[in-house]
Design a protein around this motif. Structure first.
Motif, PDB file in Angstrom:
ATOM      1  N   VAL A  74      40.638  43.268  30.570  1.00 56.60           N
ATOM      2  CA  VAL A  74      39.273  42.841  30.861  1.00 56.60           C
ATOM      3  C   VAL A  74      39.193  42.672  32.374  1.00 56.60           C
ATOM      4  CG1 VAL A  74      37.570  41.003  30.612  1.00 56.60           C
ATOM      5  CG2 VAL A  74      38.837  41.802  28.612  1.00 56.60           C
ATOM      6  N   SER A  75      38.416  43.532  32.991  1.00 53.62           N
ATOM      7  CA  SER A  75      38.466  43.686  34.445  1.00 53.62           C
ATOM      8  C   SER A  75      37.142  43.337  35.098  1.00 53.62           C
ATOM      9  CB  SER A  75      38.844  45.140  34.768  1.00 53.62           C
ATOM     10  OG  SER A  75      38.549  45.475  36.098  1.00 53.62           O
ATOM     11  N   ALA A  76      37.236  42.786  36.313  1.00 50.42           N
ATOM     12  CA  ALA A  76      36.053  42.540  37.140  1.00 50.42           C
ATOM     13  C   ALA A  76      35.534  43.813  37.777  1.00 50.42           C
ATOM     14  CB  ALA A  76      36.385  41.522  38.222  1.00 50.42           C
ATOM     15  N   ALA A  77      36.275  44.918  37.637  1.00 47.99           N
ATOM     16  CA  ALA A  77      35.851  46.221  38.173  1.00 47.99           C
ATOM     17  C   ALA A  77      35.533  46.152  39.665  1.00 47.99           C
ATOM     18  CB  ALA A  77      34.652  46.761  37.393  1.00 47.99           C
ATOM     19  N   GLY A  78      36.366  45.416  40.394  1.00 47.65           N
ATOM     20  CA  GLY A  78      36.198  45.323  41.843  1.00 47.65           C
ATOM     21  C   GLY A  78      35.185  44.309  42.309  1.00 47.65           C
ATOM     22  N   ASP A  79      34.541  43.589  41.393  1.00 43.31           N
ATOM     23  CA  ASP A  79      33.553  42.584  41.772  1.00 43.31           C
ATOM     24  C   ASP A  79      34.258  41.252  42.030  1.00 43.31           C
ATOM     25  OD1 ASP A  79      31.519  40.739  42.012  1.00 43.31           O
ATOM     26  OD2 ASP A  79      30.398  41.440  40.275  1.00 43.31           O
ATOM     27  N   PRO A  80      34.348  40.809  43.290  1.00 41.82           N
ATOM     28  CA  PRO A  80      35.074  39.566  43.566  1.00 41.82           C
ATOM     29  C   PRO A  80      34.440  38.340  42.925  1.00 41.82           C
ATOM     30  CG  PRO A  80      33.907  40.309  45.529  1.00 41.82           C
ATOM     31  CD  PRO A  80      33.807  41.416  44.519  1.00 41.82           C
ATOM     32  N   GLU A 173      44.783  48.144  39.816  1.00 46.46           N
ATOM     33  CA  GLU A 173      43.474  47.772  40.349  1.00 46.46           C
ATOM     34  C   GLU A 173      43.558  46.755  41.480  1.00 46.46           C
ATOM     35  OE1 GLU A 173      39.481  45.543  38.637  1.00 46.46           O
ATOM     36  OE2 GLU A 173      40.818  46.585  37.232  1.00 46.46           O
ATOM     37  N   ASP A 174      44.448  45.778  41.368  1.00 47.90           N
ATOM     38  CA  ASP A 174      44.537  44.755  42.420  1.00 47.90           C
ATOM     39  C   ASP A 174      45.089  45.336  43.715  1.00 47.90           C
ATOM     40  OD1 ASP A 174      43.472  42.895  40.726  1.00 47.90           O
ATOM     41  OD2 ASP A 174      45.368  41.877  40.299  1.00 47.90           O
ATOM     42  N   GLU A 175      46.026  46.273  43.614  1.00 48.68           N
ATOM     43  CA  GLU A 175      46.551  46.898  44.829  1.00 48.68           C
ATOM     44  C   GLU A 175      45.489  47.761  45.503  1.00 48.68           C
ATOM     45  OE1 GLU A 175      50.160  46.593  46.260  1.00 48.68           O
ATOM     46  OE2 GLU A 175      49.098  44.884  45.426  1.00 48.68           O
ATOM     47  N   VAL A 176      44.628  48.378  44.713  1.00 45.06           N
ATOM     48  CA  VAL A 176      43.505  49.106  45.304  1.00 45.06           C
ATOM     49  C   VAL A 176      42.614  48.139  46.083  1.00 45.06           C
ATOM     50  CG1 VAL A 176      41.407  50.417  44.794  1.00 45.06           C
ATOM     51  CG2 VAL A 176      43.544  50.961  43.599  1.00 45.06           C
TER      52      VAL A 176
END
Length: 347
Positions: A74-80, A173-176
């Motif tokens: 379950v991801s924030a998809a880059g949304d901080p 994703e976090d490293e991106v």
């Protein structure tokens, strides 16, 4: 599966997270049966509303697990703004078992280069993906131009989504979020392009140049033209502290200042001592807060602390601020998951 939920009004994080895991316990037999039968549509019908109830902006995915057979992401998809919610969701997850593990972001796949999926009706194989890589001078980020032979046949949005997904598979994703800057999905192959498989090594080389606990000194001007100095952690990124979504701003007026309004003499010494005491107090909080930036201008220093709101950081910091002798200190506490208050200093 990358599905957006329907927009609704999410509740308090603890409440919606508890609701999800109560639902999971009840729905688990159905989900396992759907997984076993390979019913992707049925899985989507079960999971999409439950994830949307957490927050409609979250994305979900089922991927191969590390120790378990499958991983629910379950991801924030880059949304901080959503990253703290995703991480709290994962922290509340049940123990890993033989079938399921849980992650708040896409994990790097060691076999990514062998993966293939359908994108816009075309075969997207990562072994055909090439990247143009550029590190802007003095920045801790790599700008990426991605090219795949199917990209000229895709619309911009689909092409970009495919490129971002590929980077998540290659790096995680976090490293991106930490190391990748601009991402361009190109319709022509960039000059000096390299196979995508080399990206993790290039990122590792860049990361080795930026050890932890570095600080950057910056100078500028206020909107009124007064001189301003700031000291910030570098690199400074919310992804490194995903649970620190409480902003604590400490305002300290100082008595002695030079002609430029910056601290001088005894005030400069007093501010250094205060910062040392603040660092010691933060250390004693056991990794639940961080001093991110402090800014001085026109007779005032503002120190920006970010903390896990479940800790007593705000109380401890407030007690310390009350000991300041040079004028009346101020402490303001607010939710700021995207670190918007210090956005000019993010790297």
């Amino acid at each position: 599966m990358r599905l957006f939920g329907r927009r609704n009004e999410p509740g308090e994080p603890a409440q919606v997270i508890a609701g999800f895991w109560a639902w999971w316990a009840e729905a688990r037999p159905r989900i396992d049966a759907l997984l076993e039968s390979g019913d992707a549509t049925g899985l989507a019908e079960e999971l999409a509303p439950a994830v949307a109830a957490l927050d409609p902006g979250l994305l979900w995915d089922i991927a191969p697990g590390g120790t378990a057979r499958q991983a629910l992401v379950v991801s924030a998809a880059g949304d901080p703004e959503l990253r703290p919610l995703a991480h709290r969701w994962a922290l509340a997850a049940p123990p890993v078992d033989a079938v399921w593990e849980f992650h708040p972001s896409r994990q790097a796949n060691p076999g990514a280069i062998e993966l293939t999926l359908d994108v816009g009706g075309r075969e997207f194989a990562l072994d055909k993906l090439v990247l143009g890589l550029r590190v802007p001078k003095g920045t801790p980020r790599i700008d990426v131009t991605a090219y795949h032979p199917i990209f000229p046949d895709l619309v911009d949005e689909t092409r970009t989504e495919a490129a971002v997904l590929a980077l998540d598979w290659l790096l995680g994703e976090d490293e991106v979020a930490r190391w990748v800057g601009d991402i361009v999905a190109a319709t022509f192959q960039p000059l000096d392009a390299v196979p995508a498989v080399h990206l993790p090594a290039v990122v590792a080389d860049l990361a080795s140049e930026y050890p932890q606990d570095q600080w950057a000194l910056m100078e500028g001007q206020t909107s009124g033209g007064a001189r301003l100095i700031a000291t910030a952690r570098y690199p400074l990124r919310p992804v490194d502290h995903p649970l620190f979504d409480q902003h604590i701003a400490i305002t300290l007026p100082y008595a002695e200042a030079g002609d430029d309004g910056l601290p001088a003499g005894g005030s400069a010494a007093a501010l250094r001592e205060f910062e040392e005491r603040l660092a010691d107090r933060i250390d004693r909080l056991g990794g639940t807060a961080v001093l991110a930036v402090h800014v001085s201008s026109e007779g005032t220093r503002v120190l920006h602390v970010y903390a896990d709101p479940s800790s007593d950081a705000a109380t401890r910091v407030g007690e310390l601020a009350a000991s300041w002798k040079e004028g009346s200190p101020g402490v303001e506490v607010a939710a700021d998951p995207g670190w918007i208050a210090i956005s000019p200093f993010l790297s």
